[in-house]
Design a protein around this motif. Structure first.
Motif, PDB file in Angstrom:
ATOM      1  N   PRO A  79      -1.193   1.230  -4.769  1.00  0.00           N
ATOM      2  CA  PRO A  79      -0.301   1.926  -5.888  1.00  0.00           C
ATOM      3  C   PRO A  79      -0.900   1.320  -7.288  1.00  0.00           C
ATOM      4  O   PRO A  79      -0.657   2.226  -8.247  1.00  0.00           O
ATOM      5  CB  PRO A  79       1.214   1.308  -5.505  1.00  0.00           C
ATOM      6  CG  PRO A  79       1.050   0.055  -4.948  1.00  0.00           C
ATOM      7  CD  PRO A  79      -0.193   0.258  -3.862  1.00  0.00           C
ATOM      8  N   CYS A  86       0.825  -1.263  -0.039  1.00  0.00           N
ATOM      9  CA  CYS A  86      -0.095  -0.172   0.062  1.00  0.00           C
ATOM     10  C   CYS A  86       0.933   1.396   0.076  1.00  0.00           C
ATOM     11  O   CYS A  86       2.060   1.317   0.495  1.00  0.00           O
ATOM     12  CB  CYS A  86      -0.881   0.192   1.255  1.00  0.00           C
ATOM     13  SG  CYS A  86      -2.197  -1.279   1.158  1.00  0.00           S
ATOM     14  N   GLU A  87       0.220   2.107  -0.612  1.00  0.00           N
ATOM     15  CA  GLU A  87       0.911   3.608  -0.293  1.00  0.00           C
ATOM     16  C   GLU A  87       0.113   4.438   0.913  1.00  0.00           C
ATOM     17  O   GLU A  87      -0.941   4.115   0.966  1.00  0.00           O
ATOM     18  CB  GLU A  87       0.655   4.500  -1.885  1.00  0.00           C
ATOM     19  CG  GLU A  87       1.348   3.844  -2.933  1.00  0.00           C
ATOM     20  CD  GLU A  87       2.819   4.299  -2.806  1.00  0.00           C
ATOM     21  OE1 GLU A  87       3.254   4.871  -2.264  1.00  0.00           O
ATOM     22  OE2 GLU A  87       3.539   3.523  -3.462  1.00  0.00           O
TER      23      GLU A  87
END
Length: 374
Positions: free
Chosen positions: A330, A211-212
């Protein structure tokens, strides 16, 4: 010497048939001249030709034809379309060759549609309009003018940063639907990774696998208690005053995370807290607190919620300021998500000039003017 000539041809591997006869024998028969109808290979060639024909009739050529038919001149149609006259006339000629019919009559009067041209454009118009509508629709989605963004939340929307964010975003992009989901950290992260959620706002900061993340704001933790509680007379609460308190939390989110927070902070003072779980949602839990069944911890956003008989008092320690972060995948290419991230960074005061991913300072000012004054 006929005999020697014949022997020479025989030795060379050629038959004794006349040359003209051999050529006639090797010429393939066309389907029209065959008594048994077209072969399978011929049918495939016809279908292939038809597919190539359909592929070559593009929207641009049809628009040229529509303009020329309406105006009655290739030259004036080219001027209006902003192209060379040869482009319009060549498009008409190529379509006529592809279709095998004349679409225009040409003369000193200019051009006008033939009967076949009228029929062709009448049948083609719905396709042109549908493709043009599809192009506009796709462009609107790509610019995030329409669409949907699915948001997972952990805190209340009654006030604070998250409420401002969603209000500003919906004001700037009114045709984008915001689908809000309540839930906990683990549930939201799983949904973000599988693209069931576009973005989630959760407590904490730091990297998350696959994840971002971006920390956007912080909120102080408040103690919710009944108005007649002994600590309600204080403006601020220190954690050591809660050592003998009776906490209540919900079994559903955000109860488990609140339970963990109480355990962690109590461990700092070497105490074991008294925590009771309730099978209720957060709104009901707050009313139970007001009725005197215990106290609980909430975020600052709950200051905007009025519950009869309930008061909130802030905890004083720096450890009781909780970061909130945005989390997204992302691999998620939803344009509406990119716009939401831009607005979120702007509200957090983190815009970057010259970036296509984040909005501009001008957009920030315009957005802030639309925010309600609390």
């Amino acid at each position: 010497m006929p005999v020697l000539r014949s022997q020479h041809l025989s030795h060379s591997g050629l038959s004794h048939r006349p040359l003209r006869a051999r050529r006639r024998h090797r010429r393939p028969m066309s389907p029209a001249r065959s008594n048994c109808g077209p072969s399978t290979g011929s049918s495939k060639q016809v279908r292939r030709h038809r597919g190539q024909l359909e592929a070559n009739i593009d929207v641009g050529r049809l628009q040229y034809l529509l303009a020329a038919a309406e105006i009655g001149s290739f030259r004036r149609a080219a001027e209006i379309l902003g192209v060379h006259q040869s482009s319009v006339s060549r498009a008409a000629q190529q379509l006529e060759e592809l279709l095998g019919v004349s679409l225009f009559e040409r003369g000193h009067f200019g051009v006008r549609l033939t009967q076949a041209g009228h029929r062709f454009l009448a049948d083609a118009m719905p396709a042109v309009e549908q493709l043009d509508a599809a192009r506009r629709s796709a462009g609107a989605v790509g610019r995030a003018e329409v669409g949907i963004v699915r948001v997972g939340i952990f805190t209340s929307l009654a006030g604070g940063f998250l409420r401002q964010l969603l209000h500003c975003y919906s004001s700037r992009f009114p045709s984008v639907s915001i689908d809000v989901h309540d839930g906990g950290r683990r549930e939201h992260l799983a949904a973000v990774r599988t693209h069931r959620l576009d973005i989630a706002f959760i407590t904490g900061a730091g990297p998350i696998e696959k994840c971002e993340t971006a920390e956007l704001w912080r909120e102080r933790v408040y103690v919710a208690m009944p108005s007649d509680h002994p600590l309600a007379a204080k403006d601020r609460i220190e954690w050591n005053l809660l050592q003998n308190a009776h906490f209540i939390v919900s079994r559903s989110e955000p109860g488990p995370e609140v339970h963990s927070y109480i355990m962690r902070r109590s461990a700092d003072f070497s105490t074991y807290p008294n925590i009771e779980e309730k099978a209720v949602l957060q709104d009901t839990l707050m009313n139970l607190v007001a009725l005197g069944q215990g106290i609980t911890l909430v975020s600052a956003a709950w200051n905007s919620v009025a519950v009869p008989g309930l008061v909130l008092r802030p905890l004083t320690a720096a450890e009781d300021i909780v970061p909130f972060s945005a989390v997204w995948s992302p691999k998620n290419d939803n344009p509406a998500l990119r716009r939401l991230l831009s607005v979120a960074h702007i509200l957090a005061g983190r815009w970057r000039k010259g970036s296509s991913d984040w909005a501009t300072e001008t957009s920030f000012s315009a957005c802030m003017k639309q925010l309600p004054i609390d």
